[in-house]
Every structure is written in structure tokens, then in C-alpha cells.
Design a protein around this motif. Structure first.
Motif, mmCIF file in Angstrom:
data_model
loop_
_atom_site.group_PDB
_atom_site.id
_atom_site.type_symbol
_atom_site.label_atom_id
_atom_site.label_comp_id
_atom_site.label_asym_id
_atom_site.label_seq_id
_atom_site.Cartn_x
_atom_site.Cartn_y
_atom_site.Cartn_z
ATOM 1 N N GLU A 272 0.843 -1.197 0.000
ATOM 2 C CA GLU A 272 0.000 0.000 0.000
ATOM 3 C C GLU A 272 0.875 1.242 0.000
ATOM 4 O O GLU A 272 1.843 1.324 0.758
ATOM 5 N N VAL A 273 0.537 2.188 -0.875
ATOM 6 C CA VAL A 273 1.275 3.440 -1.007
ATOM 7 C C VAL A 273 0.276 4.574 -1.218
ATOM 8 O O VAL A 273 -0.901 4.339 -1.490
ATOM 9 N N THR A 274 0.757 5.812 -1.100
ATOM 10 C CA THR A 274 -0.045 7.000 -1.393
ATOM 11 C C THR A 274 0.565 7.698 -2.597
ATOM 12 O O THR A 274 1.781 7.876 -2.665
ATOM 13 N N VAL A 275 -0.281 8.086 -3.563
ATOM 14 C CA VAL A 275 0.191 8.822 -4.736
ATOM 15 C C VAL A 275 0.429 10.260 -4.309
ATOM 16 O O VAL A 275 -0.495 10.962 -3.915
ATOM 17 N N TRP A 276 1.676 10.686 -4.361
ATOM 18 C CA TRP A 276 2.069 12.006 -3.886
ATOM 19 C C TRP A 276 2.044 13.028 -5.016
ATOM 20 O O TRP A 276 1.583 14.151 -4.855
ATOM 21 N N ALA A 277 2.553 12.649 -6.200
ATOM 22 C CA ALA A 277 2.579 13.550 -7.354
ATOM 23 C C ALA A 277 2.715 12.712 -8.611
ATOM 24 O O ALA A 277 3.151 11.563 -8.559
ATOM 25 N N SER A 278 2.348 13.293 -9.735
ATOM 26 C CA SER A 278 2.496 12.636 -11.029
ATOM 27 C C SER A 278 2.962 13.691 -12.018
ATOM 28 O O SER A 278 2.247 14.661 -12.273
ATOM 29 N N LEU A 279 4.163 13.515 -12.533
ATOM 30 C CA LEU A 279 4.722 14.481 -13.466
ATOM 31 C C LEU A 279 4.305 14.101 -14.880
ATOM 32 O O LEU A 279 4.437 12.944 -15.274
ATOM 33 N N ALA A 280 3.804 15.058 -15.636
ATOM 34 C CA ALA A 280 3.291 14.787 -16.985
ATOM 35 C C ALA A 280 4.349 14.087 -17.833
ATOM 36 O O ALA A 280 5.426 14.626 -18.060
#
Length: 107
Positions: free
Chosen positions: A67-75
Motif C-alpha cells: 500500500e502506497v499514497t500517490v504524492w505527485a504525477s509528473l506529466a
């Protein structure tokens, strides 16, 4: 003229997928690719779609059930994840081939 083909994430076996799995307005229990998971979502890894990348993900501690948390997503770039006090970047290809279940929003 060269044509470029984008590799599609294979559908994981025995996991119910939802139409339009783009992560927008995703609710708990929805299955999407890690790349499509909304920012701030807590997710559980359900399926790693490529055997070559599977070993890489497991070395990072991202095997099925993690289990993880999505912190950011770079385009077009990596997806940044939190797991406990650890932050890590997962390449876009691995994120597009990893199916996750949304378990909630980060607290």
C-alpha cells in the motif's frame, strides 16, 4: 514514415476493471493503473503487468498487496509515491503497467 505504437497495459487477470479507468473521481475499490490514480489516493498494488518490470517493482518493495499514497504525477514522467516515511519515484512505464485498487484518500 515511422509509426509509433504505445504499449497498452495488459488487463490483469481476475480483477474487475471499470470503464474509463482514468482515475478521475475515483471511488474506493476502483481498479486503475498507477499512472491513472488520482493525487492523494491511497492504493494497494493488485497486479504488475510486465514480468521484466515485476522484479524491479519488488526490489522497490512494491509487490502485490503493498500500500502506497500517490504524492505527485509528473506529466509524461515518473509517479511519486509515499510509503510510511519513504518517498520514491516510479517510472511512467512501470506506473502504466501496474494495476492498483484505490483504498481511500490520504489522511
Amino acid at each position: 514514415m515511422a509509426m509509433e505504437f504505445r504499449r497498452q497495459a495488459p488487463h490483469p487477470p481476475a480483477i474487475e476493471l471499470h470503464e474509463g479507468a482514468d482515475g478521475v473521481g475515483a471511488r474506493d475499490g476502483r481498479v486503475v493503473t498507477l499512472a491513472a490514480a488520482p493525487l492523494g489516493a491511497r492504493v494497494r498494488i493488485r497486479y504488475l503487468g510486465d514480468p521484466g518490470l515485476r522484479a524491479q517493482a519488488i526490489r522497490l518493495g512494491l509487490g502485490p498487496g503493498s500500500e502506497v499514497t500517490v504524492w505527485a504525477s509528473l506529466a509524461g514522467g515518473p509517479v511519486l509515491l509515499n510509503r510510511g516515511n519513504q518517498r520514491m519515484a516510479v517510472g511512467r512505464r512501470l506506473a502504466e503497467l501496474t494495476w492498483v485498487e484505490i483504498t481511500g484518500a490520504s489522511s
